[in-house]
Design an enzyme around this catalytic site. Structure first.
Site, PDB file in Angstrom:
ATOM      1  N   ARG A 259       0.831  -1.205   0.000  1.00 35.97           N
ATOM      2  CA  ARG A 259       0.000   0.000   0.000  1.00 35.97           C
ATOM      3  C   ARG A 259       0.869   1.261   0.000  1.00 35.97           C
ATOM      4  NH1 ARG A 259      -4.474   0.610   4.603  1.00 35.97           N
ATOM      5  NH2 ARG A 259      -2.626   1.044   5.847  1.00 35.97           N
TER       6      ARG A 259
ATOM      7  N   LYS B 224      -2.430   7.048   1.302  1.00 36.09           N
ATOM      8  CA  LYS B 224      -2.215   7.288   2.729  1.00 36.09           C
ATOM      9  C   LYS B 224      -1.126   8.345   2.832  1.00 36.09           C
ATOM     10  CE  LYS B 224      -2.232   4.626   6.984  1.00 36.09           C
ATOM     11  NZ  LYS B 224      -3.592   4.811   7.512  1.00 36.09           N
TER      12      LYS B 224
ATOM     13  N   GLU C 101     -15.829   6.943   6.499  1.00 31.58           N
ATOM     14  CA  GLU C 101     -14.993   6.283   7.498  1.00 31.58           C
ATOM     15  C   GLU C 101     -14.805   7.227   8.667  1.00 31.58           C
ATOM     16  OE1 GLU C 101     -10.881   5.703   6.309  1.00 31.58           O
ATOM     17  OE2 GLU C 101     -10.992   7.336   4.878  1.00 31.58           O
TER      18      GLU C 101
HETATM   19  C1  LIG Z   1      -4.692   4.103   7.998  1.00 30.48           C
HETATM   20  C2  LIG Z   1      -6.093   4.533   7.917  1.00 30.48           C
HETATM   21  C3  LIG Z   1      -7.171   3.653   8.176  1.00 30.48           C
HETATM   22  C4  LIG Z   1      -6.999   2.264   8.717  1.00 30.48           C
HETATM   23  O1  LIG Z   1      -6.265   1.436   7.893  1.00 30.48           O
HETATM   24  P1  LIG Z   1      -5.466   0.195   8.481  1.00 30.48           P
HETATM   25  O2  LIG Z   1      -4.747  -0.334   7.292  1.00 30.48           O
HETATM   26  O3  LIG Z   1      -6.451  -0.755   9.023  1.00 30.48           O
HETATM   27  O4  LIG Z   1      -4.560   0.715   9.533  1.00 30.48           O
HETATM   28  C5  LIG Z   1      -8.456   4.126   7.974  1.00 30.48           C
HETATM   29  N1  LIG Z   1      -8.683   5.379   7.556  1.00 30.48           N
HETATM   30  C6  LIG Z   1      -7.691   6.253   7.330  1.00 30.48           C
HETATM   31  C7  LIG Z   1      -8.016   7.628   6.893  1.00 30.48           C
HETATM   32  C8  LIG Z   1      -6.368   5.858   7.501  1.00 30.48           C
HETATM   33  O5  LIG Z   1      -5.383   6.733   7.280  1.00 30.48           O
END
Ligand SMILES: *Cc1c(COP(=O)(O)O)cnc(C)c1O
Length: 289
Positions: free
Chosen positions: A50, A150, A183
């Protein structure tokens, strides 16, 4: 504590980057939050994939291979003698000038690995559940800044977190531009209705979380019907159970949303079951060190 910066380890006091680093000046960079359990790094390969995808999307060329990035994470855990840790892997555009042009960052990216302990919420909230609230700040639009990246530019989520705190809550539900549940500020959301699991699809405003995927993986394995489907606030309010997932938070129950009590007002049966199964998954899997 020893911190990895561009291939070398530094003590915490000396772990520093330039004020001209575009990660600081512009939030120009990508990151991963990763966990290790009992000397195994959970889903490390997925996290590195990722990270590389985020980097590809913003045209950030990471000078290390996947294997070298894995090695950097493992080395940092070993040198710090951590059995259970939270790992922050950061790759910024690196040092440039005061303009935003990334072509001026000629020294290459800054790569940082920090391994530490983290408890996102007090233990009590894992037993009793969170009260969360829908906030006005909409999740970044995919056509503007895709939530699948991310990125170090986390202001969208920070604004939502501030709004949740202003409302006296621990977490925020962020909606997408159509008004569907996207989310939370750093976590994905699930609801349970009549024994079925629902979580928003990864298009629109939802990052495809690795913890989210682990829950879906457990559901598939254990024949719990699970759906990636758009969710409205109404569907959250009338759900039997609700919980959030993320590497830092792990799996945490939600018992109140926008003042509405969810289900019986305490963590639900399926939620507690999934927390247990997720824990089992984390200690049995992952890259050993
Ligand atoms: C990192 C993140 C998540 C959770 O992802 P994981 O891979 O489970 O840690 C959810 N939402 C956002 C905005 C994130 O940056």
């Amino acid at each position: 504590m020893k911190i990895y910066i561009n291939g070398k380890f530094y003590d915490k006091e000396n772990a520093k980057v330039s004020v001209f680093d575009h990660g600081l000046l512009y939030g120009d960079g990508v990151f991963e939050g990763i966990r290790s359990y009992s000397r195994r790094v959970f889903k490390l390969s997925e996290h590195i994939d990722r990270l590389l995808e985020s980097a590809q999307s913003i045209m950030l060329k990471i000078p290390l291979t996947k294997e070298q990035l894995i090695k950097a994470v493992v080395q940092t855990l070993k040198i710090n003698k951590l059995e259970n840790a939270y790992i922050r892997l950061v790759v910024s555009r690196g040092v440039g000038d005061l303009g935003l042009d990334p072509r001026k960052c000629t020294q290459g990216p800054t790569i940082i690995v920090i391994a530490d302990k983290i408890a996102l919420y007090p233990e009590k909230l894992y037993r009793e559940g969170l009260a969360i609230v829908t906030v006005p700040t909409v999740r970044n639009l995919p056509e503007a800044l895709n939530p699948q990246i991310k990125s170090l530019n986390y202001l969208n989520n920070i604004l939502a977190k501030i709004e949740a705190a202003n409302a006296g809550c621990d977490e925020a539900i962020m909606l997408d531009s159509l008004g569907y549940v996207a989310e939370c500020t750093g976590d994905n959301i699930f609801v349970v209705k009549n024994g079925h699991l629902y979580t928003p699809p990864q298009c629109m405003g939802t990052l495809r979380g690795i913890t989210r995927d682990s829950i879906l993986e457990i559901a598939r394995r254990d024949k719990i019907p699970a759906h990636e489907h758009v969710i409205t606030r109404h569907e959250v309010y009338i759900s039997d159970e609700c919980f959030l997932t993320g590497t830092a938070a792990e799996v945490i129950p939600v018992v109140k949303v926008d003042g509405r009590v969810i289900g019986q007002g305490k963590p639900g049966k399926l939620t507690l079951n999934l927390i247990k199964k997720f824990k089992e998954l984390t200690v049995k899997n992952g890259v050993k060190y």
